[in-house]
Design an enzyme around this catalytic site. Structure first.
Site, PDB file in Angstrom:
ATOM      1  N   ASP A 112       4.314  14.135 -12.050  1.00 48.09           N
ATOM      2  CA  ASP A 112       3.377  14.020 -13.169  1.00 48.09           C
ATOM      3  C   ASP A 112       3.962  13.323 -14.402  1.00 48.09           C
ATOM      4  O   ASP A 112       4.982  13.734 -14.942  1.00 48.09           O
ATOM      5  CB  ASP A 112       2.933  15.436 -13.551  1.00 48.09           C
ATOM      6  CG  ASP A 112       1.801  15.463 -14.557  1.00 48.09           C
ATOM      7  OD1 ASP A 112       1.364  14.393 -15.009  1.00 48.09           O
ATOM      8  OD2 ASP A 112       1.355  16.570 -14.886  1.00 48.09           O
ATOM      9  N   SER A 132      -1.669  10.844 -16.020  1.00 53.69           N
ATOM     10  CA  SER A 132      -2.508  11.718 -15.215  1.00 53.69           C
ATOM     11  C   SER A 132      -3.977  11.284 -15.273  1.00 53.69           C
ATOM     12  O   SER A 132      -4.305  10.155 -14.948  1.00 53.69           O
ATOM     13  CB  SER A 132      -2.318  13.161 -15.690  1.00 53.69           C
ATOM     14  OG  SER A 132      -2.872  14.073 -14.788  1.00 53.69           O
TER      15      SER A 132
END
Length: 304
Positions: A168, A39
């Site tokens: 993610d 991320s």
């Protein structure tokens, strides 16, 4: 010279604190042999691996989020070109923002198009949604990889890349220092996940509760990994007072977490020197960021 690998974890705006660890490397005159990130950690890593130093990254981040009007303008330019594209893109429904366009709009111009053009090797963590496993992306196009790693389901829609549906990277591996095994002698892992912090008398809004709950799950994964097989150096800036989307507070986050840089330098320098002398402590070092209450040192490097 010891080969040092750097793992930068996810945490949204809290990941601005990663800049201080990058600055520690700069001031020590060291370069990681490889960076892996999830991320925001992957995005910060991409900037550094492109040849930007910590000071340049800090200036870019603060400049990018200094004015709300400029942010809105950048987001406006990521909109679909037509009404049909708008609906095909999912509109403005929860979890349907196009993360590839947004990441591309906020990346420094120095970040190249492909991994192969980087000056330091980079691994970007994502989660393969249908195959139910983590995957490290380190070849081909960069923006889609960074977008996949940042595609938090509560906010962004999944990314399609090379025939896979990716979300993610923090879902499976929020602090991917284990990916550095066999590639380096010393692993530095920076955990900026934090957790929900606030007034218990206030019920969080739906989106905030969703994001906070994902942080709690990611922290459980991180803590389990550390107990079973810790990195050489674990860095934990005090970032919980800030929310995942607090990018407008970039300068404040930088200022509040800045004291951790010197402790990171001390920990890395001591570890490298010990290995140079052939000393193995058998313990890992934890660098902990604390508040400025005056009751204790702002940060402390502790051997565990």
């Amino acid at each position: 010279m010891a080969r040092i690998g750097l793992a930068l974890g996810g945490g949204g705006a809290r990941g601005i604190a990663h800049i201080h660890v990058l600055a520690a490397f700069d001031e020590l005159g060291l370069k990681p042999v490889r960076i892996v990130g999830s991320s925001i950690g992957a995005i910060m890593g991409a900037g550094y691996c492109s040849g930007l130093d910590a000071r340049e990254i800090a200036e870019f981040v603060v400049g990018s989020f200094a004015h709300r009007r400029d942010i809105v303008a950048k987001l406006w330019h990521t909109r679909p070109a037509s009404l049909r594209d708008f609906f095909n893109d999912g509109g403005f429904r929860i979890g349907q923002l196009n993360v590839e366009r947004i990441v591309g709009a906020f990346l420094p111009a120095q970040v190249p198009k492909t991994f192969e053009e980087l000056t330091v090797p980079l691994g970007v963590m994502a989660t393969d949604y249908y195959r139910r496993l983590e995957c490290e992306l380190d070849t081909g196009e960069i923006v889609s990889a960074l977008a996949a790693s940042s595609a938090l389901p509560a906010i962004f829609r999944p990314v399609r890349r090379q025939g896979r549906i990716l979300v993610d990277g923090g879902i499976y591996n929020p602090l991917p220092y284990d990916r550095l095994k066999g590639r380096c002698d010393v692993t530095v892992a920076v955990d900026v996940n934090g957790g929900p912090e606030g007034d218990p008398s206030i019920v969080p809004a739906t989106l905030e509760a969703m994001v906070g709950s994902s942080q709690l799950m990611m922290q459980a994964v991180i803590d389990l990994k550390i107990r079973s097989d810790p990195p050489t150096i674990l860095v934990r800036p005090r970032v919980s007072p800030y929310r995942v989307l607090d990018f407008l507070r970039a300068q404040e986050i930088l200022d509040a977490t800045s004291p951790i840089k010197d402790d990171v330098k001390y920990a890395i320098d001591n570890t490298v020197e010990a290995r140079h002398r052939g000393v193995e402590t058998g313990a890992f070092i934890e660098v902990i960021g604390t508040d400025r209450s005056g009751k204790q040192h702002e940060n402390s490097a502790v051997a565990r």
